[in-house]
Design a protein around this motif. Structure first.
Motif, PDB file in Angstrom:
ATOM      1  N   ILE A  56      -1.152   8.764   9.032  1.00  0.00           N
ATOM      2  CA  ILE A  56      -1.189   8.271  10.392  1.00  0.00           C
ATOM      3  C   ILE A  56      -0.137   8.695  11.186  1.00  0.00           C
ATOM      4  CG2 ILE A  56      -0.754   6.141  11.838  1.00  0.00           C
ATOM      5  CD1 ILE A  56      -2.102   4.615   9.662  1.00  0.00           C
ATOM      6  N   GLY A  57       1.019   8.896  10.541  1.00  0.00           N
ATOM      7  CA  GLY A  57       2.260   9.503  11.436  1.00  0.00           C
ATOM      8  C   GLY A  57       1.899  11.193  11.619  1.00  0.00           C
ATOM      9  N   ALA A  58       1.236  11.576  10.954  1.00  0.00           N
ATOM     10  CA  ALA A  58       0.749  13.118  10.776  1.00  0.00           C
ATOM     11  C   ALA A  58      -0.569  13.325  11.694  1.00  0.00           C
ATOM     12  CB  ALA A  58       0.600  13.756   9.425  1.00  0.00           C
ATOM     13  N   GLY A  59      -1.005  12.241  12.050  1.00  0.00           N
ATOM     14  CA  GLY A  59      -2.352  12.429  13.062  1.00  0.00           C
ATOM     15  C   GLY A  59      -3.574  12.688  12.302  1.00  0.00           C
ATOM     16  N   GLU A  60      -3.461  12.546  10.895  1.00  0.00           N
ATOM     17  CA  GLU A  60      -4.741  12.708  10.083  1.00  0.00           C
ATOM     18  C   GLU A  60      -5.687  11.636  10.076  1.00  0.00           C
ATOM     19  OE1 GLU A  60      -4.027  14.427   6.385  1.00  0.00           O
ATOM     20  OE2 GLU A  60      -1.991  15.121   6.918  1.00  0.00           O
ATOM     21  N   ILE A  61      -4.825  10.400  10.136  1.00  0.00           N
ATOM     22  CA  ILE A  61      -5.583   9.002  10.144  1.00  0.00           C
ATOM     23  C   ILE A  61      -5.583   8.716  11.615  1.00  0.00           C
ATOM     24  CG2 ILE A  61      -5.849   6.607   9.574  1.00  0.00           C
ATOM     25  CD1 ILE A  61      -5.278   7.802   6.752  1.00  0.00           C
ATOM     26  N   THR A  62      -6.540   8.507  12.464  1.00  0.00           N
ATOM     27  CA  THR A  62      -6.460   8.109  13.926  1.00  0.00           C
ATOM     28  C   THR A  62      -7.113   6.661  14.214  1.00  0.00           C
ATOM     29  OG1 THR A  62      -8.332   9.376  14.241  1.00  0.00           O
ATOM     30  CG2 THR A  62      -6.445  10.599  14.513  1.00  0.00           C
ATOM     31  N   GLY A  63      -7.815   6.249  13.289  1.00  0.00           N
ATOM     32  CA  GLY A  63      -8.423   4.764  13.525  1.00  0.00           C
ATOM     33  C   GLY A  63      -7.996   4.057  12.265  1.00  0.00           C
ATOM     34  N   LEU A  64      -7.584   2.736  12.480  1.00  0.00           N
ATOM     35  CA  LEU A  64      -7.098   1.717  11.270  1.00  0.00           C
ATOM     36  C   LEU A  64      -7.744   0.350  11.495  1.00  0.00           C
ATOM     37  CD1 LEU A  64      -5.827   1.571   8.627  1.00  0.00           C
ATOM     38  CD2 LEU A  64      -3.661   1.055  10.118  1.00  0.00           C
ATOM     39  N   MET A  94      -0.932   6.623   3.318  1.00  0.00           N
ATOM     40  CA  MET A  94      -1.924   6.249   4.537  1.00  0.00           C
ATOM     41  C   MET A  94      -1.102   6.253   5.790  1.00  0.00           C
ATOM     42  SD  MET A  94      -5.117   3.706   3.329  1.00  0.00           S
ATOM     43  CE  MET A  94      -4.895   2.823   4.572  1.00  0.00           C
ATOM     44  N   MET A  95       0.197   5.675   5.754  1.00  0.00           N
ATOM     45  CA  MET A  95       1.078   5.447   6.876  1.00  0.00           C
ATOM     46  C   MET A  95       1.321   7.008   7.138  1.00  0.00           C
ATOM     47  SD  MET A  95       0.805   2.375   7.752  1.00  0.00           S
ATOM     48  CE  MET A  95      -0.154   1.338   6.977  1.00  0.00           C
ATOM     49  N   GLN A  96       1.936   7.789   6.342  1.00  0.00           N
ATOM     50  CA  GLN A  96       2.345   9.039   6.466  1.00  0.00           C
ATOM     51  C   GLN A  96       1.348   9.831   7.297  1.00  0.00           C
ATOM     52  OE1 GLN A  96       3.638   9.818   2.474  1.00  0.00           O
ATOM     53  NE2 GLN A  96       5.787   9.648   3.152  1.00  0.00           N
ATOM     54  N   VAL A  99       3.821  -3.515   9.350  1.00  0.00           N
ATOM     55  CA  VAL A  99       4.893  -3.208  10.250  1.00  0.00           C
ATOM     56  C   VAL A  99       5.986  -3.885   9.627  1.00  0.00           C
ATOM     57  CG1 VAL A  99       5.734  -3.550  12.447  1.00  0.00           C
ATOM     58  CG2 VAL A  99       3.299  -2.278  12.347  1.00  0.00           C
ATOM     59  N   VAL A 100       5.854  -4.911   8.768  1.00  0.00           N
ATOM     60  CA  VAL A 100       7.064  -5.462   8.506  1.00  0.00           C
ATOM     61  C   VAL A 100       7.086  -5.137   6.946  1.00  0.00           C
ATOM     62  CG1 VAL A 100       8.289  -7.981   7.871  1.00  0.00           C
ATOM     63  CG2 VAL A 100       6.877  -7.351  10.157  1.00  0.00           C
ATOM     64  N   SER A 101       6.089  -5.143   6.142  1.00  0.00           N
ATOM     65  CA  SER A 101       6.053  -5.144   4.612  1.00  0.00           C
ATOM     66  C   SER A 101       6.233  -3.934   3.984  1.00  0.00           C
ATOM     67  CB  SER A 101       4.893  -5.782   4.149  1.00  0.00           C
ATOM     68  OG  SER A 101       3.712  -5.284   4.464  1.00  0.00           O
ATOM     69  N   SER A 102       6.060  -2.710   4.870  1.00  0.00           N
ATOM     70  CA  SER A 102       6.233  -1.120   4.337  1.00  0.00           C
ATOM     71  C   SER A 102       7.802  -0.844   4.167  1.00  0.00           C
ATOM     72  CB  SER A 102       5.630  -0.228   5.243  1.00  0.00           C
ATOM     73  OG  SER A 102       4.109  -0.604   5.306  1.00  0.00           O
ATOM     74  N   PRO A 103       7.969   0.054   3.302  1.00  0.00           N
ATOM     75  CA  PRO A 103       9.195   0.503   3.203  1.00  0.00           C
ATOM     76  C   PRO A 103       9.405   1.666   4.436  1.00  0.00           C
ATOM     77  CG  PRO A 103       7.859   1.748   1.776  1.00  0.00           C
ATOM     78  CD  PRO A 103       7.046   0.617   2.329  1.00  0.00           C
ATOM     79  N   ASN A 104      10.646   1.513   4.759  1.00  0.00           N
ATOM     80  CA  ASN A 104      10.905   2.422   5.769  1.00  0.00           C
ATOM     81  C   ASN A 104      10.119   1.933   6.968  1.00  0.00           C
ATOM     82  OD1 ASN A 104      12.091   4.574   7.541  1.00  0.00           O
ATOM     83  ND2 ASN A 104      11.087   6.085   6.440  1.00  0.00           N
ATOM     84  N   ALA A 105      10.035   0.757   7.207  1.00  0.00           N
ATOM     85  CA  ALA A 105       8.985   0.038   8.033  1.00  0.00           C
ATOM     86  C   ALA A 105       9.109   0.875   9.633  1.00  0.00           C
ATOM     87  CB  ALA A 105       9.243  -1.453   8.222  1.00  0.00           C
ATOM     88  N   ALA A 106      10.445   0.877  10.133  1.00  0.00           N
ATOM     89  CA  ALA A 106      10.602   1.665  11.501  1.00  0.00           C
ATOM     90  C   ALA A 106       9.594   2.831  11.589  1.00  0.00           C
ATOM     91  CB  ALA A 106      11.924   1.799  11.688  1.00  0.00           C
ATOM     92  N   LYS A 112       6.420   3.263  14.444  1.00  0.00           N
ATOM     93  CA  LYS A 112       6.260   4.275  15.301  1.00  0.00           C
ATOM     94  C   LYS A 112       4.729   5.075  14.798  1.00  0.00           C
ATOM     95  CE  LYS A 112      10.870   5.723  16.032  1.00  0.00           C
ATOM     96  NZ  LYS A 112      11.671   6.247  15.246  1.00  0.00           N
ATOM     97  N   ALA A 113       4.732   5.181  13.551  1.00  0.00           N
ATOM     98  CA  ALA A 113       3.495   5.868  13.266  1.00  0.00           C
ATOM     99  C   ALA A 113       2.234   5.266  13.792  1.00  0.00           C
ATOM    100  CB  ALA A 113       3.212   5.966  11.648  1.00  0.00           C
ATOM    101  N   MET A 114       2.122   3.897  13.773  1.00  0.00           N
ATOM    102  CA  MET A 114       0.909   2.922  14.363  1.00  0.00           C
ATOM    103  C   MET A 114       0.578   3.224  15.649  1.00  0.00           C
ATOM    104  SD  MET A 114      -0.226   0.545  11.955  1.00  0.00           S
ATOM    105  CE  MET A 114       0.105  -0.401  10.584  1.00  0.00           C
ATOM    106  N   GLN A 115       1.738   3.545  16.350  1.00  0.00           N
ATOM    107  CA  GLN A 115       1.507   3.711  17.967  1.00  0.00           C
ATOM    108  C   GLN A 115       0.897   5.145  18.484  1.00  0.00           C
ATOM    109  OE1 GLN A 115       5.303   2.355  20.046  1.00  0.00           O
ATOM    110  NE2 GLN A 115       5.592   1.132  18.030  1.00  0.00           N
ATOM    111  N   LYS A 116       0.702   5.789  17.208  1.00  0.00           N
ATOM    112  CA  LYS A 116      -0.053   7.035  17.267  1.00  0.00           C
ATOM    113  C   LYS A 116      -1.621   6.941  17.097  1.00  0.00           C
ATOM    114  CE  LYS A 116       3.563  10.192  15.670  1.00  0.00           C
ATOM    115  NZ  LYS A 116       3.732  10.987  14.863  1.00  0.00           N
ATOM    116  N   LEU A 117      -1.926   5.861  16.699  1.00  0.00           N
ATOM    117  CA  LEU A 117      -3.507   5.690  16.312  1.00  0.00           C
ATOM    118  C   LEU A 117      -4.165   5.545  17.681  1.00  0.00           C
ATOM    119  CD1 LEU A 117      -3.234   2.837  13.532  1.00  0.00           C
ATOM    120  CD2 LEU A 117      -4.155   5.132  13.300  1.00  0.00           C
ATOM    121  N   LYS A 118      -5.437   6.087  17.614  1.00  0.00           N
ATOM    122  CA  LYS A 118      -6.503   6.170  18.734  1.00  0.00           C
ATOM    123  C   LYS A 118      -6.802   4.710  19.047  1.00  0.00           C
ATOM    124  CE  LYS A 118      -8.031  10.826  18.629  1.00  0.00           C
ATOM    125  NZ  LYS A 118      -9.080  11.908  18.302  1.00  0.00           N
TER     126      LYS A 118
END
Ligand code: SF4
Length: 715
Positions: A408-416, A404-406, A424-431, A435-441
């Motif tokens: 979001i990063g790819a712009g396919e999911i835009t609301g969460l 799902m995070m990927q 943002v802390v518990s995911s792997p490769n959390a950085a 960054k992906a979260m900041q793309k959300l509308k």
């Protein structure tokens, strides 16, 4: 005389203090044991003093660990969010609930119109109550109609859950009650550090040891749990699957197979036997870096025992082949027939407070309540009928949490909508995730605090704590437990389920969400789970106020099921499955640039992303920051002294933590706990390789290098 008056005043004052003391029953919100306690509040003039007093229940038997003793500190913390907050020009401002709900609904409608219904996703958590986990699944499918819902339990139990379903036909963390542990003659603890993660369970193992049990611990570190072991196998991180295959090989070669059990109760033994016969023990020893003799000793101790138990946890499961590792241990259990009777069984120790119930009732991308499958036509029909919709209206399965995070990063999911989690802390490769979260509308987060994820949100909704929220959770044993509300909610805080119902009403879906209490939701959950694998139909609040009930419990007169698979497994033919799974080399190996293995885990004082425990003064004082456990010889090789700041680099980035010498860890391995954010956030650098069977990330092994931080500005 003056003295006497003074004394009298003193004793009268004490009497008043005692008179103003109140006590309320509750349950620790942290790990899967779900210890019970009374929170005692003493009012002394202006001051309040709180004390956690353990109470009895058949799981923790009146015990409470450090975390439970201090859990109230975060719930009563001044940083608790009390009102909805909306981000305006980069700053949070207080808004009313009416404004918050209107904004959410406007954003959902507009995002789904612009980007499609699946563009709005839901991310849940394994600490939500059963009622809230159930309602979140229903909310995603019925109110939003999105296929994209998953939860942080994907990072916790997915390998064991998928393996249990495939091998036994049913996923419940422990096949046996905890009271079976002292009956086992051999206990294998593979990748589980119970002493720090579920401390109040340790007396079960002390008792087993007193009864003469031989305890084997498989872990790259000599943990506090390993201190109890008769045999410690300090394997190379990420090689648990190979070790379990080696144990199976010895059992087969040395005649420890229970042929009657295999013939009558399993499928696939011949294929497994052929596969295992070709395995070479010296190759297993080379891959795992555990001497073949030690593996043989472990296998013999397990094989010779009349009754034995294998328990796994995240150390083994959070790997790119975690599913295979669990299946290989299950092969061992099935080949020797050590399951389905007192003192013999298998278990995966759940981590989160509701790690069990949270995965049973529909907040997983591919599941519907009662462990029904979202792709199964009959299951879809049953749940659609309970929910009052057509089966065609139910979305299909979505993707796993990190995927799902990927998206979001790819712009396919835009609301969460995030509820009960801090990805943002518990995911792997959390950085990458941050960054992906900041793309959300639009990002809306329901939390008690301004967590690292909430800080990125457009809207933050204040939710109740464990002290205020009535509901049920299902603990490590598969026992449904009732947790009463112990205090009134502060400020304008709402329960998670109230928020979901309020949004649904505003979306015009109120008729599907008519609930006015957690108990009403639970009663619908009971119906939705009825006839499913995780059948709760016979469990009621009335009953739970008296007892903790093991599921499956199909009717009100059913006693519950403490021990599974006594007569048959849960596959339609009643038989368990062996698995033949080839070795799968990890994508990420050490090399001359990244020569060390980085592994991660928990410490006693903290829980998950630390949002709660870092705010507890007593727990935070116990361990205020992340550390890297490093062998003194390794540390000296890189010029790292004890207590020095260390820069840890992997192929994804860097984290900075303080060094702690530990001569009980492998020299090629470093360990960092994952409870912190900021510079010490180790999940910024962990691997996002996913297990192909269950999409579990490979948290427990990646290649790393270390160096001392001399001047932060120049590093
Ligand atoms: Fe019990 Fe776990 Fe809470 Fe400790 S953290 S008190 S073991 S529920």
């Amino acid at each position: 005389m003056a003295m006497t008056n003074e004394l009298l005043r003193y004793f009268r004052a004490k009497e008043k203090e005692r008179a103003s003391e109140t006590a309320a029953a509750t349950q620790c919100p942290f790990c899967s044991v779900q210890c019970t306690l009374q929170l005692v509040e003493e009012r002394i003039v202006e001051r309040r003093r709180y004390k956690a007093v353990p109470t009895d229940n058949p799981t923790s038997n009146g015990r409470l660990c450090l975390k439970g003793m201090n859990a109230h500190q975060h719930a009563l913390h001044p940083e608790r969010l009390l009102f909805p907050l909306a981000k305006v020009d980069g700053r949070f401002v207080r808004v009313s609930w009416e404004e918050a709900l209107s904004l959410i609904v406007e954003r959902i409608i507009s995002i789904q119109k612009e980007d499609g219904v699946d563009a709005f996703a839901v991310y849940g958590g394994g600490s939500l109550t059963n009622e809230e986990a159930y309602l979140l699944g229903k909310f995603a499918r019925v109110a939003l109609k999105t296929r994209h819902i998953d939860y942080n339990g994907r990072f916790c139990m997915s390998a064991a859950a998928a393996a249990m379903n495939d091998a036994f036909g049913l996923d419940r963390g422990l096949t046996n009650p905890l009271s079976d542990i002292p009956l086992a003659q051999t206990i294998i603890l593979a990748g589980t550090n119970i002493a720090e993660c579920q401390p109040t369970l340790m007396p079960y193992f002390y008792e087993a040891k007193k009864n003469g049990a031989f305890i084997i611990v498989v872990d790259p570190r000599e943990t506090k749990t390993a201190a109890l072991a008769d045999l410690h196998l300090p394997l190379k991180p990420g090689t648990d699957a190979a070790l379990a295959v080696g144990i199976g090989k010895v059992l087969l070669d040395e005649g420890f197979i229970d042929e009657t059990f295999v013939r009558e109760r399993t499928v696939g033994f011949t294929e497994w036997k052929q596969h295992i016969e070709a395995v070479k023990m010296d190759e297993i020893a080379r891959v795992t870096d555990v001497p073949a003799e030690k593996i043989r000793l472990a296998a013999r101790k397990y094989g010779e025992a009349a009754d034995a138990i294998v328990l796994t946890a995240r150390g083994l499961e959070q790997q790119a082949d975690g599913y295979a590792a669990v299946r290989h241990w299950m092969n061992v259990v099935l080949a020797t027939g050590k399951i389905g009777r007192p003192g013999s069984g298998f278990g995966s120790i759940t981590g989160q407070g509701n790690g069990q119930g949270g995965r049973e009732h529909g907040q997983k991308a591919d599941q519907l309540p009662g462990y029904r499958s979202i792709e199964h036509p009959e299951h879809r029909r049953y749940i659609a009928n309970i929910w009052g919709i057509s089966p065609d209206e139910l979305p299909r399965k979505g993707v796993s949490a990190y995927e799902m995070m990927q998206k979001i990063g790819a712009g396919e999911i835009t609301g969460l909508l995030v509820m009960g989690s801090n990805p943002v802390v518990s995911s792997p490769n959390a950085a990458f995730v941050a960054k992906a979260m900041q793309k959300l509308k639009f990002l809306v987060v329901a939390d008690m605090f301004l967590s690292e994820t909430a800080e990125l949100a457009d809207l933050v909704l204040p939710v109740s704590s464990y002290l205020e929220d009535e509901g049920t959770v299902t603990n490590v044993e598969g026992r449904v437990c009732f947790r009463p509300a112990a205090r009134k909610r502060p400020g304008e805080v709402k329960h998670d389920w109230e928020i979901l119902c309020a949004i649904a009403h505003k979306l015009g879906k109120g008729r599907f969400f008519p609930f006015t209490s957690a108990e009403e939701i639970f009663n619908e959950l009971r119906l939705a789970s009825r006839g499913g694998k995780a059948d709760y139909y016979g469990v009621t609040y009335e009953r739970l106020r008296r007892e903790r009930v093991y599921w499956p419990c199909p009717d009100a007169h059913h006693p519950g099921t403490p021990r599974l698979f006594t007569e048959r497994f849960a596959h339609p033919d009643g038989k368990a499955r062996f698995a033949v799974l080839p070795f799968r080399p990890e994508k990420e190996e050490t090399d001359e640039w990244y020569p060390l293995y980085l592994t991660t885990g928990r410490v006693l004082a903290h829980y998950l992303s630390g949002t709660q425990t870092r705010r507890s003064p007593a727990l935070s004082a116990r361990q205020p920051e992340a550390v890297v456990e490093i062998h003194p010889r390794t540390a000296k090789r890189y010029g790292i002294g004890p207590g020095m700041l260390v820069r840890i680099e992997t192929r994804r980035g860097a984290a900075v933590v303080r060094s702690r010498y530990n001569d009980q860890i492998r020299e090629d391995t470093i360990f960092v706990p994952f409870h912190w954010s900021g510079l010490g956030q180790i999940n910024n650098v962990t691997s996002d390789e996913l297990d192909p069977h269950c999409r579990m990330p490979a948290f427990k092994r990646c290649a790393a290098r270390v160096r001392p931080v001399v001047d932060l500005g120049r590093n």
